[in-house]
Design a protein around this motif. Structure first.
Motif, PDB file in Angstrom:
ATOM      1  N   GLY A 154       0.667  -1.193   0.030  1.00 37.93           N
ATOM      2  CA  GLY A 154       0.077  -0.030   0.039  1.00 37.93           C
ATOM      3  C   GLY A 154       0.870   1.336   0.049  1.00 37.93           C
ATOM      4  N   THR A 155       2.343   1.206  -0.193  1.00 38.55           N
ATOM      5  CA  THR A 155       2.956   2.463  -0.130  1.00 38.55           C
ATOM      6  C   THR A 155       2.624   3.208  -1.547  1.00 38.55           C
ATOM      7  OG1 THR A 155       4.559   1.171   1.229  1.00 38.55           O
ATOM      8  CG2 THR A 155       5.336   3.283   0.149  1.00 38.55           C
ATOM      9  N   PRO A 156       2.564   4.290  -1.468  1.00 40.11           N
ATOM     10  CA  PRO A 156       2.495   5.260  -2.633  1.00 40.11           C
ATOM     11  C   PRO A 156       3.812   4.876  -3.612  1.00 40.11           C
ATOM     12  CG  PRO A 156       1.750   6.312  -1.024  1.00 40.11           C
ATOM     13  CD  PRO A 156       2.582   5.172  -0.434  1.00 40.11           C
ATOM     14  N   PRO A 157       3.698   5.091  -4.883  1.00 36.55           N
ATOM     15  CA  PRO A 157       5.088   5.119  -5.511  1.00 36.55           C
ATOM     16  C   PRO A 157       6.146   5.926  -5.205  1.00 36.55           C
ATOM     17  CG  PRO A 157       2.911   4.628  -6.929  1.00 36.55           C
ATOM     18  CD  PRO A 157       2.560   4.995  -5.670  1.00 36.55           C
ATOM     19  N   ILE A 158       5.599   7.357  -5.067  1.00 39.45           N
ATOM     20  CA  ILE A 158       6.470   8.319  -4.865  1.00 39.45           C
ATOM     21  C   ILE A 158       7.308   8.091  -3.591  1.00 39.45           C
ATOM     22  CG2 ILE A 158       4.940   9.787  -3.487  1.00 39.45           C
ATOM     23  CD1 ILE A 158       6.245  12.083  -5.100  1.00 39.45           C
ATOM     24  N   LEU A 159       6.821   7.312  -2.610  1.00 37.26           N
ATOM     25  CA  LEU A 159       7.173   7.353  -1.170  1.00 37.26           C
ATOM     26  C   LEU A 159       8.198   5.966  -1.212  1.00 37.26           C
ATOM     27  CD1 LEU A 159       4.840   8.139   1.271  1.00 37.26           C
ATOM     28  CD2 LEU A 159       6.694   9.438   0.525  1.00 37.26           C
TER      29      LEU A 159
END
Length: 223
Positions: free
Chosen positions: A132-137
């Motif tokens: 569930g981690t956003p791609p930018i992070l």
């Protein structure tokens, strides 16, 4: 006579040699050979404890390899015995030294990492990015997870040694105030020291259990 508050943690304080490290295996001298041959109450209690630990570690590891919990039970027993040995007067507390705690944590962590990266490389890479981690992070999470993974043996070693040092230092500080106290305050001091000793015995069990359970959880992540 102690010249420093930390002298009780110095291996060369009492005998002017490093022979105080022998206290790590002193318990073997007090266990008679008949203890291992004829069942006794103490033997049955210890077998019950080991059986309970075996069932719990088996659930945490969830690995089909037989006998893998014996290493963790032996680790628990070793740390527990050395923690209790430090409760006795004039006996060196070996688990309060990073050289011992780190020598227990580092080989375990290295073996888990080597096994995981050689056999389950994709699984280990997936652990670096939580679900569930956003791609930018994702780059930042990889750095954070890598650092948290690297410092695991250090945190295991520091947690065990710091907890053993803290209780011993507190008892030493309170004990040094005894000669300057009145009879009433001395009685209160003795009662508080007894309570602290009971607390330290509980901490000895808890810290050995925490060390072993965290090692078990770390090993379960590589499967």
């Amino acid at each position: 006579m102690m010249t420093n508050l930390f002298s009780s943690f110095d291996p060369t304080t009492m005998l002017n040699t490093s022979m105080n490290w022998v206290s790590t295996i002193t318990i073997l001298m007090f266990l008679p050979s008949m203890y291992w041959l004829i069942p006794s109450r103490m033997n049955m209690i210890w077998i019950k404890i080991m059986s309970t630990l075996h069932l719990e570690f088996k659930i945490l590891i969830s690995s089909p390899i037989k006998g893998n919990t014996l290493i963790l039970i032996s680790l628990f027993s070793f740390i527990l015995v050395n923690n209790f040995m430090g409760m006795f007067p004039y006996i060196f507390t070996s688990t309060s030294h990073m050289i011992l705690t780190l020598s227990l944590a580092l080989p375990l962590w290295l073996s888990f990492m080597i096994y995981g990266w050689l056999n389950n490389t994709i699984h280990m890479l997936a652990h670096l990015v939580p679900q569930g981690t956003p791609p930018i992070l994702m780059p930042f999470m990889v750095c954070i997870e890598t650092i948290s993974n690297i410092i695991r043996p250090g945190t295991l070693a520091i947690r065990l040694s710091a907890n053993m040092i803290a209780g011993h230092l507190l008892m030493t500080l309170l004990g040094n105030t005894g000669p300057s106290l009145s009879m009433l305050m001395l009685n209160l001091l003795i009662i508080s020291q007894i309570l602290l000793l009971i607390l330290e015995m509980a901490v000895s069990v808890i810290q050995s259990y925490v060390f072993t359970v965290l090692s078990t959880l770390y090993s379960s992540e590589v499967n």
